[in-house]
Write a protein that holds these residues in place. Structure first.
Motif, PDB file in Angstrom:
ATOM      1  N   HIS A   1       0.814  -1.209   0.000  1.00 21.46           N
ATOM      2  CA  HIS A   1       0.000   0.000   0.000  1.00 21.46           C
ATOM      3  C   HIS A   1       0.850   1.263   0.000  1.00 21.46           C
ATOM      4  O   HIS A   1       0.313   2.364   0.150  1.00 21.46           O
ATOM      5  N   ALA A   2       2.162   1.109  -0.152  1.00 21.22           N
ATOM      6  CA  ALA A   2       3.047   2.264  -0.240  1.00 21.22           C
ATOM      7  C   ALA A   2       3.455   2.518  -1.690  1.00 21.22           C
ATOM      8  O   ALA A   2       3.427   3.660  -2.163  1.00 21.22           O
ATOM      9  N   ILE A   3       3.867   1.462  -2.384  1.00 23.41           N
ATOM     10  CA  ILE A   3       4.147   1.537  -3.828  1.00 23.41           C
ATOM     11  C   ILE A   3       3.272   0.488  -4.503  1.00 23.41           C
ATOM     12  O   ILE A   3       3.445  -0.717  -4.269  1.00 23.41           O
ATOM     13  N   SER A   4       2.351   0.922  -5.309  1.00 20.42           N
ATOM     14  CA  SER A   4       1.418   0.005  -5.952  1.00 20.42           C
ATOM     15  C   SER A   4       2.153  -1.113  -6.680  1.00 20.42           C
ATOM     16  O   SER A   4       3.151  -0.871  -7.369  1.00 20.42           O
ATOM     17  N   PRO A   5       1.676  -2.361  -6.557  1.00 17.33           N
ATOM     18  CA  PRO A   5       2.297  -3.462  -7.303  1.00 17.33           C
ATOM     19  C   PRO A   5       2.340  -3.211  -8.806  1.00 17.33           C
ATOM     20  O   PRO A   5       3.287  -3.627  -9.484  1.00 17.33           O
ATOM     21  N   ASP A   6       1.329  -2.519  -9.338  1.00 18.86           N
ATOM     22  CA  ASP A   6       1.330  -2.202 -10.771  1.00 18.86           C
ATOM     23  C   ASP A   6       2.488  -1.272 -11.127  1.00 18.86           C
ATOM     24  O   ASP A   6       3.101  -1.416 -12.197  1.00 18.86           O
ATOM     25  N   VAL A   7       2.774  -0.319 -10.251  1.00 19.01           N
ATOM     26  CA  VAL A   7       3.895   0.591 -10.483  1.00 19.01           C
ATOM     27  C   VAL A   7       5.216  -0.171 -10.374  1.00 19.01           C
ATOM     28  O   VAL A   7       6.140   0.046 -11.170  1.00 19.01           O
ATOM     29  N   GLN A   8       5.311  -1.061  -9.414  1.00 15.78           N
ATOM     30  CA  GLN A   8       6.508  -1.897  -9.296  1.00 15.78           C
ATOM     31  C   GLN A   8       6.710  -2.730 -10.565  1.00 15.78           C
ATOM     32  O   GLN A   8       7.831  -2.868 -11.059  1.00 15.78           O
ATOM     33  N   GLN A   9       5.624  -3.283 -11.077  1.00 22.97           N
ATOM     34  CA  GLN A   9       5.693  -4.083 -12.305  1.00 22.97           C
ATOM     35  C   GLN A   9       6.177  -3.235 -13.476  1.00 22.97           C
ATOM     36  O   GLN A   9       7.058  -3.655 -14.244  1.00 22.97           O
ATOM     37  N   PHE A  10       5.616  -2.042 -13.622  1.00 21.38           N
ATOM     38  CA  PHE A  10       6.001  -1.127 -14.698  1.00 21.38           C
ATOM     39  C   PHE A  10       7.492  -0.807 -14.644  1.00 21.38           C
ATOM     40  O   PHE A  10       8.208  -0.913 -15.645  1.00 21.38           O
ATOM     41  N   MET A  11       7.978  -0.426 -13.471  1.00 21.02           N
ATOM     42  CA  MET A  11       9.387  -0.061 -13.330  1.00 21.02           C
ATOM     43  C   MET A  11      10.304  -1.255 -13.590  1.00 21.02           C
ATOM     44  O   MET A  11      11.346  -1.123 -14.244  1.00 21.02           O
ATOM     45  N   SER A  12       9.911  -2.413 -13.079  1.00 20.72           N
ATOM     46  CA  SER A  12      10.742  -3.611 -13.215  1.00 20.72           C
ATOM     47  C   SER A  12      10.859  -4.044 -14.670  1.00 20.72           C
ATOM     48  O   SER A  12      11.946  -4.403 -15.146  1.00 20.72           O
ATOM     49  N   GLN A  13       9.740  -4.027 -15.382  1.00 21.87           N
ATOM     50  CA  GLN A  13       9.768  -4.407 -16.800  1.00 21.87           C
ATOM     51  C   GLN A  13      10.571  -3.402 -17.612  1.00 21.87           C
ATOM     52  O   GLN A  13      11.341  -3.790 -18.501  1.00 21.87           O
ATOM     53  N   ARG A  14      10.405  -2.130 -17.311  1.00 24.33           N
ATOM     54  CA  ARG A  14      11.139  -1.092 -18.031  1.00 24.33           C
ATOM     55  C   ARG A  14      12.648  -1.253 -17.845  1.00 24.33           C
ATOM     56  O   ARG A  14      13.430  -1.012 -18.772  1.00 24.33           O
ATOM     57  N   ALA A  15      13.046  -1.688 -16.645  1.00 21.85           N
ATOM     58  CA  ALA A  15      14.466  -1.869 -16.353  1.00 21.85           C
ATOM     59  C   ALA A  15      15.008  -3.205 -16.862  1.00 21.85           C
ATOM     60  O   ALA A  15      16.220  -3.432 -16.808  1.00 21.85           O
ATOM     61  N   GLY A  16      14.120  -4.075 -17.338  1.00 18.19           N
ATOM     62  CA  GLY A  16      14.558  -5.388 -17.799  1.00 18.19           C
ATOM     63  C   GLY A  16      14.984  -6.302 -16.665  1.00 18.19           C
ATOM     64  O   GLY A  16      15.837  -7.183 -16.839  1.00 18.19           O
ATOM     65  N   ALA A  17      14.374  -6.110 -15.489  1.00 21.31           N
ATOM     66  CA  ALA A  17      14.760  -6.886 -14.307  1.00 21.31           C
ATOM     67  C   ALA A  17      14.144  -8.284 -14.330  1.00 21.31           C
ATOM     68  O   ALA A  17      13.074  -8.500 -14.904  1.00 21.31           O
ATOM     69  N   HIS A  18      14.817  -9.229 -13.691  1.00 19.33           N
ATOM     70  CA  HIS A  18      14.247 -10.556 -13.423  1.00 19.33           C
ATOM     71  C   HIS A  18      13.245 -10.374 -12.271  1.00 19.33           C
ATOM     72  O   HIS A  18      13.613  -9.892 -11.198  1.00 19.33           O
ATOM     73  N   ILE A  19      12.018 -10.755 -12.481  1.00 15.92           N
ATOM     74  CA  ILE A  19      10.954 -10.441 -11.529  1.00 15.92           C
ATOM     75  C   ILE A  19      10.571 -11.662 -10.698  1.00 15.92           C
ATOM     76  O   ILE A  19      10.386 -12.758 -11.230  1.00 15.92           O
ATOM     77  N   GLU A  20      10.461 -11.446  -9.399  1.00  4.13           N
ATOM     78  CA  GLU A  20       9.878 -12.423  -8.486  1.00  4.13           C
ATOM     79  C   GLU A  20       8.797 -11.701  -7.686  1.00  4.13           C
ATOM     80  O   GLU A  20       8.810 -10.469  -7.578  1.00  4.13           O
ATOM     81  N   ARG A  21       7.866 -12.459  -7.135  1.00  5.59           N
ATOM     82  CA  ARG A  21       6.733 -11.862  -6.417  1.00  5.59           C
ATOM     83  C   ARG A  21       6.533 -12.542  -5.076  1.00  5.59           C
ATOM     84  O   ARG A  21       6.835 -13.723  -4.919  1.00  5.59           O
ATOM     85  N   VAL A  22       5.987 -11.775  -4.134  1.00  8.01           N
ATOM     86  CA  VAL A  22       5.639 -12.323  -2.834  1.00  8.01           C
ATOM     87  C   VAL A  22       4.410 -11.580  -2.315  1.00  8.01           C
ATOM     88  O   VAL A  22       4.270 -10.372  -2.518  1.00  8.01           O
ATOM     89  N   SER A  23       3.501 -12.321  -1.702  1.00  8.31           N
ATOM     90  CA  SER A  23       2.299 -11.715  -1.122  1.00  8.31           C
ATOM     91  C   SER A  23       2.701 -11.058   0.190  1.00  8.31           C
ATOM     92  O   SER A  23       2.721 -11.701   1.239  1.00  8.31           O
ATOM     93  N   SER A  24       3.021  -9.781   0.132  1.00  9.59           N
ATOM     94  CA  SER A  24       3.595  -9.086   1.283  1.00  9.59           C
ATOM     95  C   SER A  24       3.229  -7.621   1.263  1.00  9.59           C
ATOM     96  O   SER A  24       2.920  -7.034   0.216  1.00  9.59           O
ATOM     97  N   SER A  25       3.312  -7.026   2.444  1.00  5.62           N
ATOM     98  CA  SER A  25       3.220  -5.574   2.568  1.00  5.62           C
ATOM     99  C   SER A  25       4.529  -4.952   2.084  1.00  5.62           C
ATOM    100  O   SER A  25       5.457  -5.644   1.657  1.00  5.62           O
ATOM    101  N   HIS A  26       4.628  -3.638   2.209  1.00  8.73           N
ATOM    102  CA  HIS A  26       5.820  -2.932   1.743  1.00  8.73           C
ATOM    103  C   HIS A  26       7.063  -3.334   2.534  1.00  8.73           C
ATOM    104  O   HIS A  26       8.156  -3.452   1.970  1.00  8.73           O
ATOM    105  N   ASP A  27       6.927  -3.570   3.816  1.00  7.47           N
ATOM    106  CA  ASP A  27       8.077  -3.865   4.673  1.00  7.47           C
ATOM    107  C   ASP A  27       8.411  -5.353   4.621  1.00  7.47           C
ATOM    108  O   ASP A  27       8.457  -6.061   5.627  1.00  7.47           O
TER     109      ASP A  27
END
Length: 266
Positions: free
Chosen positions: A219-245
């Motif tokens: 709820h601090a940085i939207s997962p959609d925004v994280q996805q956008f930035m990660s794809q733009r950077a060409g990062a290897h993406i992993e996910r976890v059901s977690s809060s920001h911390d």
């Protein structure tokens, strides 16, 4: 006619042959002897706003158990330009390969700081901001759907902001024990507004392989925004059901992606 070689001479000749083999590269390997493993890279952890380096404690414990040397930097939180310079100067004191990890605003810091250090072998973003040149953390934060309730405090040379303690857990640490989250709200380190207004000056992810851990209950940085930035950077993406911390609530997932980055960047 058979000539007998004294036993002492035979032993000496054998020893000399072994010494000669050791002095010639490749001989030991050819005989099946394995070479020692390369030392593990130093993992440098950079926290973001409204946190401190103690938040990495469970990750540090796991990494050290797995044989990694670890450093957790006290990010000054005084502005992207000066914080990046601080981390760059810190990196210059470390010899050998480095995996540079940034949480939240710390992601923007490592994106800039790593550009000056050829020893950084991998970048790891943990629910992290990944700005491009000229872009600010504020620009990226504005893409998130819900604004963060902040308290502003005028200080010499600018303004510091912190999360309203009454809303800290819901914004920052929704899956952290309520008592621990309440303590974190009290102890949070404010960030200067320059952290969100200084533009990015470098894009280390263009030349350094990167990994990104997306926190899907953030709820601090939207997962959609994280996805956008990660794809733009060409990062290897992993996910976890977690809060920001996530390093507090899911330290195993954070450790896992850091070690994946080590393996994947060899």
């Amino acid at each position: 006619m058979r000539i007998r070689i004294p036993r002492r001479v035979a032993i000496a000749a054998g020893a000399l042959a072994l010494l000669s083999a050791a002095a010639v590269p490749g001989v030991a390997a050819a005989s099946g002897e394995s070479s020692p493993a390369s030392p593990k890279p130093t993992v440098v952890l950079v926290h973001g706003a409204w946190a401190d380096s103690s938040g990495w404690s469970q990750v540090v414990e796991r990494l050290r158990h797995d044989g990694y040397p670890v450093r957790a930097i006290a990010n000054p939180l005084q502005g992207l330009t000066s914080d990046s310079a601080y981390v760059s100067s810190y990196l210059a004191t470390i010899h050998g390969p480095v995996i540079l990890v940034g949480h939240s605003y710390g992601g923007a810091v490592i994106t800039n700081a790593a550009a000056s250090d050829p020893d950084v072998k991998a970048l790891v973003y943990v629910a992290g901001f990944i700005p491009v040149k000229g872009e600010t953390v504020g620009d990226l934060a504005a893409r998130s759907s819900s604004p963060i309730p902040l308290i502003a405090t005028p200080v010499p040379g600018g303004t510091d902001v912190s999360i309203d303690p009454d809303h800290f857990r819901e914004v920052f640490a929704g899956d952290v024990d309520p008592t621990i989250a309440a303590d974190m709200a009290v102890a949070q380190r404010p960030a200067n507004t320059k952290a969100v207004t200084d533009p990015g000056a470098a894009e280390a992810f263009r030349t350094v392989p990167s990994w990104s851990l997306i926190t899907t209950q953030d709820h601090a940085i939207s997962p959609d925004v994280q996805q956008f930035m990660s794809q733009r950077a060409g990062a290897h993406i992993e996910r976890v059901s977690s809060s920001h911390d996530v390093m507090v609530s899911h330290p195993g997932a954070v450790t896992h992606i850091i070690e994946d980055a080590d393996r994947g960047s060899n």
